[in-house]
Design a protein around this motif. Structure first.
Motif, PDB file in Angstrom:
ATOM      1  N   UNK A  23       0.822  -1.209   0.000  1.00  0.00           N
ATOM      2  CA  UNK A  23       0.000   0.000   0.000  1.00  0.00           C
ATOM      3  C   UNK A  23       0.861   1.265   0.000  1.00  0.00           C
ATOM      4  N   UNK A  24       1.968   1.199   0.729  1.00  0.00           N
ATOM      5  CA  UNK A  24       2.824   2.382   0.831  1.00  0.00           C
ATOM      6  C   UNK A  24       3.862   2.410  -0.284  1.00  0.00           C
ATOM      7  N   UNK A  25       3.900   1.350  -1.082  1.00  0.00           N
ATOM      8  CA  UNK A  25       4.847   1.304  -2.181  1.00  0.00           C
ATOM      9  C   UNK A  25       6.288   1.112  -1.748  1.00  0.00           C
ATOM     10  N   UNK A  26       6.494   0.361  -0.692  1.00  0.00           N
ATOM     11  CA  UNK A  26       7.855   0.076  -0.236  1.00  0.00           C
ATOM     12  C   UNK A  26       7.994  -1.417   0.026  1.00  0.00           C
ATOM     13  N   UNK A  27       9.199  -1.840   0.366  1.00  0.00           N
ATOM     14  CA  UNK A  27       9.412  -3.251   0.673  1.00  0.00           C
ATOM     15  C   UNK A  27       9.027  -3.505   2.131  1.00  0.00           C
ATOM     16  N   UNK A  32       8.880  -2.445   7.934  1.00  0.00           N
ATOM     17  CA  UNK A  32       9.255  -2.892   9.270  1.00  0.00           C
ATOM     18  C   UNK A  32      10.092  -1.837   9.970  1.00  0.00           C
ATOM     19  N   UNK A  33      11.058  -1.319   9.254  1.00  0.00           N
ATOM     20  CA  UNK A  33      11.910  -0.290   9.866  1.00  0.00           C
ATOM     21  C   UNK A  33      11.106   0.948  10.224  1.00  0.00           C
ATOM     22  N   UNK A  34      10.225   1.343   9.333  1.00  0.00           N
ATOM     23  CA  UNK A  34       9.421   2.542   9.596  1.00  0.00           C
ATOM     24  C   UNK A  34       8.663   2.388  10.916  1.00  0.00           C
ATOM     25  N   UNK A  35       8.145   1.177  11.109  1.00  0.00           N
ATOM     26  CA  UNK A  35       7.336   0.965  12.304  1.00  0.00           C
ATOM     27  C   UNK A  35       8.167   0.801  13.577  1.00  0.00           C
TER      28      UNK A  35
END
Lengths: 348, 348
Positions: A23-27, A32-35
């Motif tokens: 949905x966010x267009x990332x891996x 995981x890192x973002x969170x």
DNA sequence: AGGAGGGATGAACGCGCTTACAAAGGCCAT
DNA sequence: ATGGCCTTTGTAAGCGCGTTCATCCCTCCT
């Protein structure tokens, strides 16, 4: 739409990290890192990931996380019972402190049964707790073995023993009882009895009996076997025990109770039997439950800092999780709170 | 020897299923089956696997198991506090019953705070509990949403509400209070006050207030606002509340307390103030804690079957785990236990 | 004796996530 | 302008176990 369909085919159509990432267009790695480590991700990406997580109502799967990170953010503990306010308070404090650091408490009870204690501990360890709070030093060696095997830090509470090779936080039960008995002798008592907890598999209960005995021995006195009764920690048991003690030809002039609950029972029963407290009988408790000061007459008892105990246990474990190596020996102070159930013995 | 060395190279040298399997000369699939579904494995193989498991001191990794089987064998619950014996007993019973079926309880506390309640619930759900026991119907909708999302069964306890669309096990707090007030009016009281719990975010506390009010209204009476005080469930608060009530020009002849703890405080304070109970003041509690019968005078109170409540909650969840569909509505009986703190009001 | 049927077994994949590791992009200094 | 370094991102390999599916072997029936 398409996603809906695809999801339905797979697993439980529950939203997972991969969905958020897509949905966010990332891996998934970035998601995981973002969170988990926001500073490692560009603000713009961070915002996108967070938005889609919120959008999809993403709830992380702690189990998968725990498996991948070898780290469950839970701490286990097995208490004898919740039914005693003294444990309740300590657990409450423990839980609070852990909660502040994002840890959750996994709880089990043993009902003062050694076997159930071991199996409960085993189950907690299997559940993947990061650490463990044990109550009392008399644990099945198996428990320590499992803990060591899994490399999980733990701490023994409620009984402090410098000689032990396990980290512990607590107080010296022997010394505490020693001081109670000494106090009673100081004010003139010579014939002292005890309504103790069940000492089998309970180092605290047995240390308290031994401590009282030692204090008397130090002054050339003895505590007669027949004046020491062991009873489960229950108010009704305390009542009955008092009755037994006063059925004897020569009842004690003072009774040390294994904890406040037994003492409450003794105080209530003394009233029923018409035995004036403290004029004819002195009674001492152990724990200083909130209720102790409120009963009539207010109970003399040994104050146990159960809040502090819970906090320190949490702090010890948190420090260990953080890679630190806090002192494994942690002694707390108990203090005798003299209220109105104790007085010099009647002159005879 | 060789194994020792090899293990040291890998991961944490902790023993895993693969080690057991190798030692027993079988595949991990067979080892897994031997440990979990013994009947699916030849007796000879079963014995070998068991032997090597015991031999190596294998402790299964519950986290990995949970991830693979989508099934953690834990149940979560968040209680307001452990510091109240009534919850302690229910939790104890819940925990027992769950334990018998191999489930462990994950516990958190909210301190009667709505926000902490929600965040605790969220954490438990993330931890991967298989089901959840909620206390009180006033939950953040978010909690139910997460539960639904993860497809986890849950049950609301302590408040029974047939109209609710959530499965619940409990009793009708409104009706219980209604009955208490009716009883007091039956024996002649007209001026009744209340030392209630904090009603904000607590459907049980507010239902009790409403119930008492309704009973009085049914007989054309009212409970004056100034005779209803809300206080946290704490003994000292109960004492203080009683004092406030008796500072008024026209104190009530009977007081309904939100729970036993408040009632204990009221009884103790009445004694201090020299107000004869029940001659001049009737006092009723709620919960029937073990202590209620032991205080002086023994407390009239509403008996709440907290053990039963815990058991039923466990049974409900276990049934759901087993794929059954037990009745979502489960009402328990409470009964008024009349002891010695209630009597007709003094004639004026 | 031959085939069908059933029970026991193992290889391999997947559970949902974290985390090396590698790759790519941006910045500054030379 | 070019090299080097740091930051950001993606790829993919697990974490330890359960479980499907194909395989194999043994038994029983015709």
């Amino acid at each position: 739409m398409t996603r809906q369909t695809r999801k339905r085919l797979h697993s439980d159509e529950s939203i997972k990290l991969a969905d958020v990432a897509r949905e966010a267009g990332v891996s998934t790695a970035t998601a995981s890192r973002a969170l988990n480590q926001p500073q490692k991700v560009r603000p713009a990406v961070l915002a996108r990931v967070r938005a889609s997580a919120a959008d999809l109502g993403y709830v992380p799967d702690g189990v998968a996380r725990a498996l991948a990170s070898q780290h469950s953010f839970t701490v286990g503990t097995v208490v004898p019972t919740f039914d005693n306010a003294i444990f309740a308070r300590a657990i409450d404090a423990l839980q609070h402190r852990l909660g502040e650091s994002g840890y959750t408490l996994l709880l089990a009870t043993s009902d003062y049964d050694a076997e159930r204690n071991t199996s409960a501990a085993r189950r907690l360890i299997e559940s993947g707790v990061d650490g463990m709070v044990l109550i009392g030093g008399e644990q099945d060696p198996e428990v320590f073995r499992m803990l060591d095997l899994k490399r999980r830090p733990y701490v023994v509470t409620w009984s402090y023993c410098a000689a032990s090779n396990h980290p512990c936080i607590g107080f010296d039960n022997h010394d505490a009882a020693y001081r109670i008995a000494s106090y009673l002798m100081d004010i003139g008592h010579r014939r002292i009895g005890m309504i103790a907890g069940i000492s089998l598999n309970n180092d605290r209960a047995s240390a308290r009996i031994a401590g009282a005995r030692a204090a008397m021995a130090a002054r050339g006195l003895v505590m007669p076997r027949e004046l020491v009764i062991e009873r489960p920690y229950d108010l009704a048991e305390g009542r009955q025990a008092l009755r037994v003690l006063f059925d004897r030809p020569e009842p004690p002039t003072a009774i040390i109770c294994g904890n406040d609950v037994l003492a409450f029972g003794a105080v209530f029963e003394a009233k029923v039997l018409g035995i004036p407290v403290p004029e004819r009988l002195s009674l001492v408790g152990f724990d200083d439950l909130p209720l102790a000061r409120h009963i009539d007459p207010p109970l003399t008892t040994m104050h146990v800092p159960s809040d502090e105990l819970g906090k320190r246990a949490a702090d010890y474990l948190l420090a260990r999780f953080g890679g630190q190596n806090p002192s494994p020996l942690n002694e707390l102070e108990v203090r005798l709170v003299v209220r109105d159930t104790t007085a010099p013995p009647p002159v005879r």
